[in-house]
Design a protein around this motif. Sequence first.
Motif, mmCIF file in Angstrom:
data_model
loop_
_atom_site.group_PDB
_atom_site.id
_atom_site.type_symbol
_atom_site.label_atom_id
_atom_site.label_comp_id
_atom_site.label_asym_id
_atom_site.label_seq_id
_atom_site.Cartn_x
_atom_site.Cartn_y
_atom_site.Cartn_z
ATOM 1 N N LEU A 64 2.861 18.110 4.523
ATOM 2 C CA LEU A 64 3.115 16.870 4.009
ATOM 3 C C LEU A 64 4.831 16.730 3.502
ATOM 4 N N GLU A 65 5.459 17.815 3.118
ATOM 5 C CA GLU A 65 6.470 18.044 3.078
ATOM 6 C C GLU A 65 7.413 18.054 3.975
ATOM 7 N N ARG A 89 5.631 14.082 -2.257
ATOM 8 C CA ARG A 89 4.750 14.379 -0.834
ATOM 9 C C ARG A 89 5.786 16.377 -1.183
ATOM 10 N N VAL A 106 7.214 15.840 6.269
ATOM 11 C CA VAL A 106 7.325 14.088 6.900
ATOM 12 C C VAL A 106 8.990 14.192 7.602
ATOM 13 N N MET A 117 1.877 9.653 6.473
ATOM 14 C CA MET A 117 2.384 9.910 5.524
ATOM 15 C C MET A 117 2.977 9.706 4.035
ATOM 16 N N ASN A 172 -1.150 8.569 -6.254
ATOM 17 C CA ASN A 172 -0.098 7.837 -5.627
ATOM 18 C C ASN A 172 0.301 6.325 -4.793
ATOM 19 N N TRP A 211 8.050 10.640 -2.639
ATOM 20 C CA TRP A 211 9.210 11.226 -2.056
ATOM 21 C C TRP A 211 8.797 12.547 -3.207
#
Lengths: 290, 309
Positions: B5-6, B129, B8, B240, B199, B126
Motif C-alpha cells: 500500500l505504501e 496509505r 503505490v 489503491m 477511506n 495519501w
Amino acid sequence: MFDSGNGKGQGKSELSRRRFLSGVLKTACGVGLMGVGVGLYSEKASSLPALAIRPPGALPEDEFLNACIRCGLCVKDCPFDMLLLGQMGNGVAAGTPFFTARDAPCEMCEDIPCIKACPTNALDHSLTNIEDARMGLAVLVDQKTCVAFLGLRCEICYNACPVQGKALTLNYEHNARSGKHALFIPVVHEDYCTGCGICEKVCILEEAAIKVLPNHLAKGKLAGHYRIGWEEKAKAGKSLVTPDIEHKYNLPEGARYDHQGKGMIIESEGIGVDRPVDQMNMLRQQMEKK
Amino acid sequence: MANRLEDVGAEAVAAKGWFKANKWLILRRVSQLSILGLFIISPFLVDVLDELWIAKGTLSSSVILGVVPLTDPYVLIQGMVSGDVKPEIVGLVGALIVIAFYLLVGGRVYCSWVCPVNMITDAAAWLRRKLGLKDKSHISRSTRYWMLGLTLILPLVAGGIVWELVNPVSLLYRGILFGMGTAWMALVGIFLFDLLISNDGWCGRVCPVGAFYSLLAVKSPLRVVAGKREDCDDCMDCYMVCPEVQVIKPALKGAEHGLGPVILSSECTNCGRCIDVCAKDVFRFGSRFTNNQVEAIGVVSRQEDSAKA
C-alpha cells in the motif's frame, strides 16, 4: 439459514436482502441524523444579529435565505467595499452579504451595482431608485445621551443624511431646563428612510444614539384586523360605522369649553357648587376679580 | 503480484520516470490552484487591466472576464426548491453553461479538477496509505445520494439554502476569498474524518455536491479507458489510489463478461491517477464511444476462440 426457507439459495438471498435492507436503514438513519444536525445549526446560524443590515433590495429575510446563492458578487461589486460576507463564527448565515452601519454604511450609489451583480432575485432587480431602498430603519434609540436632547447644537445626523430634509428632519422644542433655548431634535421619517446607516456612522457619541435596525426590529405591527377609521372613511367616501355626530362636551348648564386653550368658561352665576370642578371655577373667578 | 500500500506508484515512477508517473496529478493541482488563484489575484489586477476582472465571485456564481457568467446549478436548484429563487437571466445562462460543460467532460471533473476540498482529502488519503490505515467504518458509497436528497428537502423544512451553511467546498472557497471565520475547523474535521474514520470518506461517500455532479456524468463522452487491459499485471496500484475504486473493475477485468474497457461509471472523477500509477500504461483518456467497438471486437475474438476450440 435465518428464515424458514428450505433451499440453500433462498437462504442466501434472504441473508443478502437483510444485509441490503440493514445497510440502507443504517445509511438513511445516518443521513437523517446529519439532517437534524444541519437543520438545528441552520436555526442558530440564520438568526441575523440586530446590527447586521442586508444590502439594498434584499428580499425579506426568510425569502432572502432561500434566494441568495452565497456567491459574493455583490460584495465584489460594491465600490466602497462596505459589504461583508457572513462566515462561520460571526453570526451571519455563512456566505450571505451584510453590512454594519457603524463600521461602514451604504453610500447609496445611484446605479446600485450590488443589485446588478446579483445572479438571482435575492437583491430585487426591480429596485432602480436607491431612495426606494428599505435596508432597515434609523431609530433614535437613546434620548438621554443624544446631545440634541441635552440642548447642544449637533445635528450631524441631520446634515449627513443622504435623503436630507425628508428622512431626517429637526423638530424645534422648548428647552425646559434653561427656559429660554430651543432643542433641535432629530426625527426619522420612515416613509423616506432607506436604512443606509450614514446617520449611525457619523453620530459623534462613543456609542451611536441613532442606530439603523433591521425593519423587523425597528417597526411595530398592527394586528391584522385593525382598520384606520379615517383611511377607511376616505376610501369609502363616507363613515363606515354610525353617521358622524357633532362632538359635544357634557358640561354643566351655562358652562362651555374653549378650544383655544382657555379651558372651562362659566358664563352665568347660579349654578350648583356641590361639584369640585364648579367650586374650583368659582374660586378662580373670585381671585381674578380681586 | 500486488504492491504494498505504501509503495503505490513506485513501480510506475521506476518504469516511466517521476514526471510521467505524476502527470495528471500535477495537471489537476495546476487546474485547482490556478482557478482559485485567478479569483485571488483578480482584484489586484483590476487597475492594470483597465477595470477588467478575470474572475469575480466564487464557485457558487461568478463572472469570468467580465462577461461569461458561471453559476453552480446545484446551489441554484436548492434555492429553487423553496420557490423563492427566480434566477436572473445571467444566473440561468451561467447554470446552463456549467451544466453543458460537465455533461461533456464528466460531472465529477468538478471534484477532481476544480474543487479545492479534493486537495485536503487527497492529502488524507495519501497519509492513510503511508500509515497503512484500514477502513473499518463501512460507510456506504450510496450515502451521498441520500445526502443529495436531504439537501434538497432541507430548504423546505428548515428554510433557506441550508446546505450552503456547512458545505465545505463553499466554506473553503469563500474562506480564502472573503475570510475564513471558524470554517477551518470544518475543514480540519474533514481531513481527520478521511484520515481516521473512512477511506475516501468525504468525497467518495458523503459529499452531496459530488453526488449531484456525478448525475451530470451519466452520458459524458470523456472517459478513462483501460485500453491495454490485457497488459495488466495485477499490481493493484490503480485500485489503491482510485478514490472511487468500484469503477475500475468492470472496465479492467470485464473482458470475460463481454464488458468494454471504458470506465462508464458516472462516479469516476476523471482524475487520471490510475493512468499515472500504472507502470504498464493500461489506462488512457478516451471517449465512451470506443466501448462498443472494442466490445464488438471482444465478441468477435471470443467467437474465434470458440471456433478454434
